[in-house]
Design an enzyme around this catalytic site. Structure first.
Site, PDB file in Angstrom:
ATOM      1  CE  LYS A   1      -6.570   2.242   6.836  1.00 24.32           C
ATOM      2  NZ  LYS A   1      -5.925   3.215   5.913  1.00 24.32           N
TER       3      LYS A   1
ATOM      4  NE  ARG B   1      -0.666   8.736   4.861  1.00 21.50           N
ATOM      5  CZ  ARG B   1      -0.515   8.073   5.995  1.00 21.50           C
ATOM      6  NH1 ARG B   1       0.559   8.302   6.740  1.00 21.50           N
ATOM      7  NH2 ARG B   1      -1.401   7.170   6.375  1.00 21.50           N
TER       8      ARG B   1
ATOM      9  CD  GLU C   1      -2.464   1.481   2.647  1.00 22.54           C
ATOM     10  OE1 GLU C   1      -2.837   2.634   2.955  1.00 22.54           O
ATOM     11  OE2 GLU C   1      -2.639   0.483   3.381  1.00 22.54           O
TER      12      GLU C   1
END
Length: 217
Positions: free
Chosen positions: A136, A53, A49
């Protein structure tokens, strides 16, 4: 063609089942992406993943998507624009800290399997009502940790989770022992200092250790 929530959850569950830990990766320099992915995959962690950002994130996804054996996803999906960019970069799945109708619709339209975030029973139930049953749990530790996730699982056994946020080698086994947990997301397997140093051997070792984690009651 629109990806259904059921098919999205089936695909994300398959990805989550590849290894007990999904590395949560922050990339500042796209040049490090491919060797990092190669080290993690060699260590037994194929699902990756990459969080959106940093400015280098999309380029990093493009590079990692070329690594044999890897399954690269884009994390921190927040807007429909994020979904389109991630898909175009080669992401094979998406991960979000939460879920909005707009984000879910964008992922379904783009045929990008999504692992949507939920921290409460109500959030989990809303996603389940739409058809998502692989979620999640975020932020895991701040939301009560393994005891909270165990409690949510009692009335909602049909939902499975990938807890992320504060998961570490010290507590990962507590999460992995839960019947409603398939895997956990962790950033410790790709530490910034080791990435900056290009110490791929150390990262492969961390991945190898993480790949052997099992739950304990």
């Amino acid at each position: 063609m629109v990806l259904t929530a059921h098919d999205a959850s089936r695909r994300t569950r398959e990805i989550c089942a590849l290894a007990p830990i999904i590395p949560v990766i922050v990339i500042d320099d796209a040049a490090t992406a491919r060797p990092l992915a190669e080290a993690l995959v060699a260590g037994g962690l194929p699902a990756l993943e990459v969080t959106l950002r940093t400015r280098a994130a999309l380029e990093a996804i493009r590079a990692m998507a070329q690594v044999p054996g890897g399954v690269v996803g884009a994390g921190t999906l927040v807007t429909p624009a994020d979904v389109i960019a991630a898909k175009e970069a080669g992401a094979q799945f998406g991960v979000s800290p939460g879920a909005t109708d707009e984000l879910l619709a964008a992922c379904e339209a783009a045929e990008l399997p999504l692992l949507p975030g939920a921290a409460t029973a109500t959030e989990a139930m809303r996603l389940l009502a739409r058809g998502y049953d692989m979620l999640k749990f975020f932020p895991a530790e701040a939301s009560g940790g393994a005891p909270a996730l165990r409690a949510i699982g009692a009335p909602l056994p049909q939902i499975t989770f990938c807890p992320t946020g504060g998961v570490s080698p010290a507590n990962a086994r507590d999460y992995l022992a839960l019947p409603n947990v398939i895997c956990a997301g962790g950033s410790w397997v790709a530490p910034a200092d080791r990435i900056a140093a290009g110490d791929w051997a150390a990262i492969e070792l961390l991945a190898r250790e993480a790949a052997q984690l099992e739950g304990h009651a």
